[in-house]
Write a protein that holds these residues in place. Structure first.
Motif, PDB file in Angstrom:
ATOM      1  N   LYS A   3       0.852  -1.185   0.000  1.00  0.00           N
ATOM      2  CA  LYS A   3       0.000   0.000   0.000  1.00  0.00           C
ATOM      3  C   LYS A   3       0.887   1.235   0.000  1.00  0.00           C
ATOM      4  O   LYS A   3       2.000   1.218   0.492  1.00  0.00           O
ATOM      5  CB  LYS A   3      -0.904   0.007   1.222  1.00  0.00           C
ATOM      6  N   VAL A   4       0.368   2.309  -0.563  1.00  0.00           N
ATOM      7  CA  VAL A   4       1.122   3.547  -0.661  1.00  0.00           C
ATOM      8  C   VAL A   4       0.379   4.660   0.061  1.00  0.00           C
ATOM      9  O   VAL A   4      -0.824   4.831  -0.105  1.00  0.00           O
ATOM     10  CB  VAL A   4       1.343   3.931  -2.141  1.00  0.00           C
ATOM     11  N   LYS A   5       1.108   5.398   0.864  1.00  0.00           N
ATOM     12  CA  LYS A   5       0.580   6.576   1.556  1.00  0.00           C
ATOM     13  C   LYS A   5       1.173   7.795   0.870  1.00  0.00           C
ATOM     14  O   LYS A   5       2.352   7.831   0.559  1.00  0.00           O
ATOM     15  CB  LYS A   5       0.999   6.529   3.029  1.00  0.00           C
ATOM     16  N   GLY A   6       0.391   8.774   0.588  1.00  0.00           N
ATOM     17  CA  GLY A   6       0.871   9.969  -0.084  1.00  0.00           C
ATOM     18  C   GLY A   6       0.830  11.188   0.809  1.00  0.00           C
ATOM     19  O   GLY A   6       0.203  11.188   1.862  1.00  0.00           O
ATOM     20  N   ASP A   7       1.524  12.206   0.367  1.00  0.00           N
ATOM     21  CA  ASP A   7       1.504  13.493   1.060  1.00  0.00           C
ATOM     22  C   ASP A   7       1.849  14.568   0.036  1.00  0.00           C
ATOM     23  O   ASP A   7       2.582  14.304  -0.919  1.00  0.00           O
ATOM     24  CB  ASP A   7       2.508  13.517   2.207  1.00  0.00           C
ATOM     25  N   ILE A   8       1.308  15.746   0.214  1.00  0.00           N
ATOM     26  CA  ILE A   8       1.609  16.843  -0.704  1.00  0.00           C
ATOM     27  C   ILE A   8       2.203  18.019   0.064  1.00  0.00           C
ATOM     28  O   ILE A   8       1.907  18.222   1.245  1.00  0.00           O
ATOM     29  CB  ILE A   8       0.359  17.318  -1.480  1.00  0.00           C
ATOM     30  N   PRO A  26      -9.022  12.902  -5.979  1.00  0.00           N
ATOM     31  CA  PRO A  26     -10.109  11.948  -5.760  1.00  0.00           C
ATOM     32  C   PRO A  26     -10.526  11.796  -4.294  1.00  0.00           C
ATOM     33  O   PRO A  26     -11.617  11.311  -4.011  1.00  0.00           O
ATOM     34  CB  PRO A  26      -9.542  10.635  -6.300  1.00  0.00           C
ATOM     35  N   ASN A  27      -9.674  12.228  -3.358  1.00  0.00           N
ATOM     36  CA  ASN A  27      -9.982  12.058  -1.936  1.00  0.00           C
ATOM     37  C   ASN A  27     -10.263  13.368  -1.206  1.00  0.00           C
ATOM     38  O   ASN A  27     -10.250  13.419   0.023  1.00  0.00           O
ATOM     39  CB  ASN A  27      -8.829  11.333  -1.235  1.00  0.00           C
ATOM     40  N   ASP A  28     -10.507  14.427  -1.934  1.00  0.00           N
ATOM     41  CA  ASP A  28     -10.824  15.738  -1.349  1.00  0.00           C
ATOM     42  C   ASP A  28      -9.798  16.174  -0.300  1.00  0.00           C
ATOM     43  O   ASP A  28     -10.149  16.626   0.785  1.00  0.00           O
ATOM     44  CB  ASP A  28     -12.226  15.736  -0.741  1.00  0.00           C
ATOM     45  N   VAL A  29      -8.523  16.050  -0.648  1.00  0.00           N
ATOM     46  CA  VAL A  29      -7.439  16.409   0.266  1.00  0.00           C
ATOM     47  C   VAL A  29      -7.161  17.908   0.243  1.00  0.00           C
ATOM     48  O   VAL A  29      -6.712  18.477   1.222  1.00  0.00           O
ATOM     49  CB  VAL A  29      -6.154  15.615  -0.089  1.00  0.00           C
ATOM     50  N   ILE A  30      -7.467  18.573  -0.862  1.00  0.00           N
ATOM     51  CA  ILE A  30      -7.085  19.975  -1.046  1.00  0.00           C
ATOM     52  C   ILE A  30      -8.298  20.896  -0.982  1.00  0.00           C
ATOM     53  O   ILE A  30      -9.362  20.581  -1.500  1.00  0.00           O
ATOM     54  CB  ILE A  30      -6.390  20.161  -2.407  1.00  0.00           C
ATOM     55  N   SER A  46      -3.540  21.452   2.202  1.00  0.00           N
ATOM     56  CA  SER A  46      -3.954  20.089   2.508  1.00  0.00           C
ATOM     57  C   SER A  46      -4.864  20.132   3.725  1.00  0.00           C
ATOM     58  O   SER A  46      -4.511  20.714   4.744  1.00  0.00           O
ATOM     59  CB  SER A  46      -2.715  19.228   2.792  1.00  0.00           C
ATOM     60  N   VAL A  47      -6.059  19.518   3.611  1.00  0.00           N
ATOM     61  CA  VAL A  47      -7.022  19.595   4.711  1.00  0.00           C
ATOM     62  C   VAL A  47      -7.303  18.255   5.391  1.00  0.00           C
ATOM     63  O   VAL A  47      -8.008  18.210   6.385  1.00  0.00           O
ATOM     64  CB  VAL A  47      -8.357  20.224   4.251  1.00  0.00           C
ATOM     65  N   ASN A  48      -6.764  17.163   4.819  1.00  0.00           N
ATOM     66  CA  ASN A  48      -6.901  15.881   5.513  1.00  0.00           C
ATOM     67  C   ASN A  48      -5.743  14.960   5.152  1.00  0.00           C
ATOM     68  O   ASN A  48      -4.935  15.276   4.291  1.00  0.00           O
ATOM     69  CB  ASN A  48      -8.272  15.227   5.265  1.00  0.00           C
ATOM     70  N   GLU A  49      -5.670  13.818   5.785  1.00  0.00           N
ATOM     71  CA  GLU A  49      -4.538  12.895   5.651  1.00  0.00           C
ATOM     72  C   GLU A  49      -4.825  11.745   4.693  1.00  0.00           C
ATOM     73  O   GLU A  49      -4.127  10.748   4.723  1.00  0.00           O
ATOM     74  CB  GLU A  49      -4.196  12.317   7.030  1.00  0.00           C
ATOM     75  N   GLU A  50      -5.816  11.875   3.843  1.00  0.00           N
ATOM     76  CA  GLU A  50      -6.236  10.769   2.978  1.00  0.00           C
ATOM     77  C   GLU A  50      -5.538  10.735   1.620  1.00  0.00           C
ATOM     78  O   GLU A  50      -5.990  10.053   0.706  1.00  0.00           O
ATOM     79  CB  GLU A  50      -7.753  10.833   2.770  1.00  0.00           C
ATOM     80  N   CYS A  51      -4.431  11.444   1.476  1.00  0.00           N
ATOM     81  CA  CYS A  51      -3.712  11.496   0.200  1.00  0.00           C
ATOM     82  C   CYS A  51      -3.186  10.108  -0.167  1.00  0.00           C
ATOM     83  O   CYS A  51      -2.593   9.417   0.658  1.00  0.00           O
ATOM     84  CB  CYS A  51      -2.549  12.479   0.287  1.00  0.00           C
ATOM     85  N   CYS A  54      -1.502  10.084  -5.819  1.00  0.00           N
ATOM     86  CA  CYS A  54      -1.812   9.885  -7.234  1.00  0.00           C
ATOM     87  C   CYS A  54      -1.172  10.950  -8.128  1.00  0.00           C
ATOM     88  O   CYS A  54      -0.999  10.738  -9.318  1.00  0.00           O
ATOM     89  CB  CYS A  54      -3.314   9.846  -7.454  1.00  0.00           C
ATOM     90  N   ALA A  55      -0.865  12.110  -7.573  1.00  0.00           N
ATOM     91  CA  ALA A  55      -0.218  13.234  -8.255  1.00  0.00           C
ATOM     92  C   ALA A  55      -1.121  13.951  -9.264  1.00  0.00           C
ATOM     93  O   ALA A  55      -0.633  14.749 -10.058  1.00  0.00           O
ATOM     94  CB  ALA A  55       1.080  12.808  -8.928  1.00  0.00           C
ATOM     95  N   ASN A  56      -2.408  13.696  -9.248  1.00  0.00           N
ATOM     96  CA  ASN A  56      -3.322  14.417 -10.146  1.00  0.00           C
ATOM     97  C   ASN A  56      -3.232  15.925  -9.922  1.00  0.00           C
ATOM     98  O   ASN A  56      -3.233  16.708 -10.869  1.00  0.00           O
ATOM     99  CB  ASN A  56      -4.766  13.965  -9.940  1.00  0.00           C
ATOM    100  N   CYS A  57      -3.145  16.333  -8.669  1.00  0.00           N
ATOM    101  CA  CYS A  57      -3.091  17.755  -8.342  1.00  0.00           C
ATOM    102  C   CYS A  57      -1.842  18.415  -8.922  1.00  0.00           C
ATOM    103  O   CYS A  57      -1.902  19.505  -9.477  1.00  0.00           O
ATOM    104  CB  CYS A  57      -3.153  17.957  -6.836  1.00  0.00           C
ATOM    105  N   ALA A  58      -0.706  17.743  -8.796  1.00  0.00           N
ATOM    106  CA  ALA A  58       0.550  18.296  -9.309  1.00  0.00           C
ATOM    107  C   ALA A  58       0.545  18.367 -10.825  1.00  0.00           C
ATOM    108  O   ALA A  58       1.102  19.296 -11.423  1.00  0.00           O
ATOM    109  CB  ALA A  58       1.721  17.460  -8.826  1.00  0.00           C
ATOM    110  N   ILE A  59      -0.096  17.403 -11.472  1.00  0.00           N
ATOM    111  CA  ILE A  59      -0.150  17.371 -12.932  1.00  0.00           C
ATOM    112  C   ILE A  59      -0.971  18.538 -13.476  1.00  0.00           C
ATOM    113  O   ILE A  59      -0.589  19.176 -14.448  1.00  0.00           O
ATOM    114  CB  ILE A  59      -0.713  16.025 -13.427  1.00  0.00           C
TER     115      ILE A  59
END
Length: 74
Positions: A3-8, A26-30, A46-51, A54-59
């Motif tokens: 499993k992968v945990k992300g952070d921005i 997709p997880n309403d992190v921002i 960032s408003v929650n820890e569910e990242c 996926c990097a969609n935001c950075a793209i």
């Protein structure tokens, strides 16, 4: 499969608050902050820890102010 945990990390001083990254997540992190940066923009944060990293935001970020980190969790 691991499993992968992300952070921005968002460079809030360079963010102009366009909000393009918000629907891309997709997880309403921002969300847009109620505070403003030095230029007077409501910046993304960032408003929650569910990242999931996926990097969609950075793209989709037109200014390239979002850095995505991924970490495998056991």
């Amino acid at each position: 499969m691991a499993k992968v945990k992300g952070d921005i990390v968002i460079d809030i001083e360079k963010c102009k608050g366009c909000g393009v990254c918000i629907p891309a997540c997709p997880n309403d992190v921002i969300a847009l902050s109620k505070n403003v940066n030095g230029k007077g923009y409501h910046y993304a944060e960032s408003v929650n820890e569910e990242c999931i990293g996926c990097a969609n935001c950075a793209i989709v970020c037109p200014d390239g102010v979002i850095t995505v980190y991924r970490k495998k969790i056991e």
